[in-house]
Design an enzyme around this catalytic site. Structure first.
Site, PDB file in Angstrom:
ATOM      1  N   GLY A  44       0.841  -1.205   0.000  1.00 22.94           N
ATOM      2  CA  GLY A  44       0.000   0.000   0.000  1.00 22.94           C
ATOM      3  C   GLY A  44       0.869   1.245   0.000  1.00 22.94           C
ATOM      4  N   ARG A 103       1.175  -5.174  -5.581  1.00 21.45           N
ATOM      5  CA  ARG A 103       1.181  -6.388  -4.772  1.00 21.45           C
ATOM      6  C   ARG A 103       1.555  -7.518  -5.725  1.00 21.45           C
ATOM      7  NH1 ARG A 103      -2.767  -3.313  -1.486  1.00 21.45           N
ATOM      8  NH2 ARG A 103      -1.697  -3.203   0.500  1.00 21.45           N
ATOM      9  N   ASP A 125       4.212  -4.021   6.544  1.00 24.04           N
ATOM     10  CA  ASP A 125       4.744  -5.249   7.155  1.00 24.04           C
ATOM     11  C   ASP A 125       4.834  -6.404   6.156  1.00 24.04           C
ATOM     12  OD1 ASP A 125       2.019  -5.466   7.101  1.00 24.04           O
ATOM     13  OD2 ASP A 125       1.831  -6.390   9.084  1.00 24.04           O
ATOM     14  N   GLY A 126       3.901  -6.478   5.196  1.00 24.61           N
ATOM     15  CA  GLY A 126       3.961  -7.524   4.165  1.00 24.61           C
ATOM     16  C   GLY A 126       5.211  -7.375   3.310  1.00 24.61           C
ATOM     17  N   THR A 176       3.911   2.965   5.582  1.00 31.01           N
ATOM     18  CA  THR A 176       2.506   2.567   5.719  1.00 31.01           C
ATOM     19  C   THR A 176       1.763   3.578   6.574  1.00 31.01           C
ATOM     20  OG1 THR A 176       0.991   0.962   6.722  1.00 31.01           O
ATOM     21  CG2 THR A 176       3.216   0.962   7.579  1.00 31.01           C
ATOM     22  N   ASP A 226      -0.668   2.797   8.342  1.00 33.52           N
ATOM     23  CA  ASP A 226      -1.288   2.079   9.464  1.00 33.52           C
ATOM     24  C   ASP A 226      -0.511   2.199  10.781  1.00 33.52           C
ATOM     25  OD1 ASP A 226      -3.004   1.251   7.500  1.00 33.52           O
ATOM     26  OD2 ASP A 226      -2.031  -0.685   7.193  1.00 33.52           O
ATOM     27  N   ASP A 255       1.793   0.265  12.029  1.00 31.63           N
ATOM     28  CA  ASP A 255       1.651  -1.040  12.684  1.00 31.63           C
ATOM     29  C   ASP A 255       2.934  -1.871  12.652  1.00 31.63           C
ATOM     30  OD1 ASP A 255       1.707  -1.463   9.985  1.00 31.63           O
ATOM     31  OD2 ASP A 255      -0.010  -2.825   9.918  1.00 31.63           O
ATOM     32  N   ARG A 269      -6.046  -1.455   8.589  1.00 34.62           N
ATOM     33  CA  ARG A 269      -5.999  -2.932   8.532  1.00 34.62           C
ATOM     34  C   ARG A 269      -6.203  -3.490   9.928  1.00 34.62           C
ATOM     35  NH1 ARG A 269      -1.190  -4.435   4.386  1.00 34.62           N
ATOM     36  NH2 ARG A 269      -2.446  -6.187   3.692  1.00 34.62           N
ATOM     37  N   LYS A 291     -27.221  15.936  24.719  1.00 33.60           N
ATOM     38  CA  LYS A 291     -26.129  15.875  23.732  1.00 33.60           C
ATOM     39  C   LYS A 291     -26.714  16.145  22.334  1.00 33.60           C
ATOM     40  CE  LYS A 291     -21.796  14.237  23.120  1.00 33.60           C
ATOM     41  NZ  LYS A 291     -20.715  15.024  23.648  1.00 33.60           N
ATOM     42  N   ARG A 337     -25.847   8.165  10.590  1.00 33.53           N
ATOM     43  CA  ARG A 337     -25.283   8.107   9.233  1.00 33.53           C
ATOM     44  C   ARG A 337     -23.867   7.538   9.303  1.00 33.53           C
ATOM     45  NH1 ARG A 337     -29.790   9.126   8.470  1.00 33.53           N
ATOM     46  NH2 ARG A 337     -30.727  10.750   7.171  1.00 33.53           N
TER      47      ARG A 337
HETATM   48  P1  ADP Z   1       2.125  -3.913   2.789  1.00 31.51           P
HETATM   49  O1  ADP Z   1       3.562  -3.982   2.447  1.00 31.51           O
HETATM   50  O2  ADP Z   1       1.559  -2.554   2.625  1.00 31.51           O
HETATM   51  O3  ADP Z   1       1.833  -4.546   4.145  1.00 31.51           O
HETATM   52  P2  ADP Z   1       1.092  -6.330   1.491  1.00 31.51           P
HETATM   53  O4  ADP Z   1       0.832  -7.038   2.759  1.00 31.51           O
HETATM   54  O5  ADP Z   1       0.070  -6.426   0.420  1.00 31.51           O
HETATM   55  O6  ADP Z   1       1.307  -4.753   1.703  1.00 31.51           O
HETATM   56  O7  ADP Z   1       2.476  -6.851   0.919  1.00 31.51           O
HETATM   57  C1  ADP Z   1       3.043  -6.309  -0.269  1.00 31.51           C
HETATM   58  C2  ADP Z   1       3.791  -7.359  -1.000  1.00 31.51           C
HETATM   59  O8  ADP Z   1       4.829  -7.896  -0.177  1.00 31.51           O
HETATM   60  C3  ADP Z   1       2.976  -8.583  -1.413  1.00 31.51           C
HETATM   61  O9  ADP Z   1       2.269  -8.383  -2.599  1.00 31.51           O
HETATM   62  C4  ADP Z   1       4.068  -9.631  -1.594  1.00 31.51           C
HETATM   63  O10 ADP Z   1       4.711  -9.445  -2.827  1.00 31.51           O
HETATM   64  C5  ADP Z   1       5.038  -9.275  -0.463  1.00 31.51           C
HETATM   65  N1  ADP Z   1       4.703 -10.110   0.692  1.00 31.51           N
HETATM   66  C6  ADP Z   1       3.742  -9.915   1.615  1.00 31.51           C
HETATM   67  N2  ADP Z   1       3.713 -10.933   2.510  1.00 31.51           N
HETATM   68  C7  ADP Z   1       4.679 -11.806   2.140  1.00 31.51           C
HETATM   69  C8  ADP Z   1       5.150 -13.074   2.625  1.00 31.51           C
HETATM   70  N3  ADP Z   1       4.621 -13.634   3.689  1.00 31.51           N
HETATM   71  N4  ADP Z   1       6.160 -13.680   1.958  1.00 31.51           N
HETATM   72  C9  ADP Z   1       6.717 -13.103   0.871  1.00 31.51           C
HETATM   73  N5  ADP Z   1       6.316 -11.930   0.356  1.00 31.51           N
HETATM   74  C10 ADP Z   1       5.324 -11.274   0.962  1.00 31.51           C
END
Ligand code: ADP
Length: 320
Positions: free
Chosen positions: A12, A73, A104-105, A127, A129, A131, A173, A215, A245
């Protein structure tokens, strides 16, 4: 000392990624090191979408949200075959180290490359987030929180005019940081985060009583990881007579010109990441904690779950 490094943004996008990439590139060039920009994260690396960067290539971007490198991604990166090809594509260009800017991904993907091939990696937490374990700040979280505050201010005007309950769903997230911080600074009456149990029945009773005591309106900030804003809105609407809303802020939170804090910190972190990578350090993420730049072990950063600051959680209760 490394002679050639690459930068990518992945996952992201977040405001300040450009400032970070610019700082990495300019620091490396200042040190006489060749810099490659990888387009669209791991996907671009597998597609061999890389180009050498000069100082001018990172000009006029510090003020922009998004990422001039593009992000994506990439499912293939999660396979050993994908990472093998990615490693090959780096090696055959003489690239000796990689700086990954992402959430983190993305950092987990980087950690695997470092673990499997011993490839030098330095991460930067990009990010909204906030996090990533081991630090209290990630690049872009300040701009996103300010975007939410702006929305809260506007929603207050209309909520007050109509005596309504407004439920605002924000991003994050699995993390409630954005909801908590923007809820506190926007003066929300209730903040719902995934890190804490919440009781909609109790909340509905409390807000009905608050209306009986005069309130005029109530603002509830819900983190997307805790519940959907629509569900919370529907529950309140069906259990009270109060007009309710929902507003889902969505991707607006990702964009916009980064704040001073995001620009300065991203620049500092980018500089430190480049210097560390060039000098042969690997397997670390640079972040910001308690007012200082910190380096956190990459394995620890992706294998621990960050907790919400209990002081903030307490403050939110006190201020209601
Ligand atoms: P973010 O980096 O914002 O947390 P994502 O979680 O979508 O976003 O991760 C981005 C990219 O990082 C994924 O599309 C993938 O290519 C790589 N990635 C995420 N998790 C893993 C994992 N467990 N092992 C290997 N590559 C990963």
């Amino acid at each position: 000392m490394l002679k050639s490094i690459a930068i990518m943004t992945s996952g992201g996008d977040s405001p300040g990624m450009n400032a970070a990439a610019r700082a990495v590139a300019r620091t490396a060039l200042y040190e006489g090191v060749k810099v490659w920009g990888i387009t669209d994260g791991y996907h671009g690396l597998l597609e061999e979408n890389l180009r050498e960067l000069q100082s001018r290539d990172v000009g006029d971007i510090i003020q922009r949200g998004g990422t001039f490198l593009g992000t994506a991604r990439c499912k293939r990166w999660q396979t050993p075959e994908g990472r093998r090809l990615g490693h090959e594509n780096l090696i055959k260009r003489g690239i000796e180290g990689l700086c990954v800017i992402g959430g983190d991904g993305s950092l987990r993907g980087a950690q695997l490359l470092s673990e499997e091939y011993g490839f030098p990696i330095v991460g930067l937490p990009g990010t909204i987030d906030n996090d990533v374990w081991g630090m209290d700040y990630t690049i872009g979280c300040d701009t996103a929180a300010n975007t939410i505050i702006d929305a809260i201010n506007k929603l207050r005007d209309t909520a007050s005019a109509h005596r309504r309950v407004i439920v605002l769903e924000v991003m994050g997230r699995g993390s409630g940081w954005l909801a908590l911080v923007s809820g506190i600074s926007g003066g929300a009456e209730y903040i719902i985060v995934p890190e804490e149990e919440f009781d909609l029945e109790q909340l509905t009773q409390d807000l009905s009583r608050a209306y009986e005591h005069g309130k005029r309106y109530i603002l509830i900030v819900v983190a997307e990881g805790a519940a959907s804003g629509q569900e919370v809105c529907d529950y309140i609407a069906s259990h009270t007579d109060i007009e309710t809303r929902v507003s889902v802020l969505g991707h607006i939170q990702r964009g916009g010109s980064p704040t001073v804090i995001d620009r300065v910190r991203a620049s500092q972190l980018g500089e430190q990441a480049a210097l560390a990578l060039i000098s042969g350090l690997s397997g670390v993420v640079f972040g910001y904690s308690k007012g200082h730049v910190v380096s956190v072990n990459l394995y620890d950063a992706v294998n621990n779950k960050k907790k919400l600051d209990p002081d903030y959680l307490h403050l939110a209760k006190v201020l209601f």
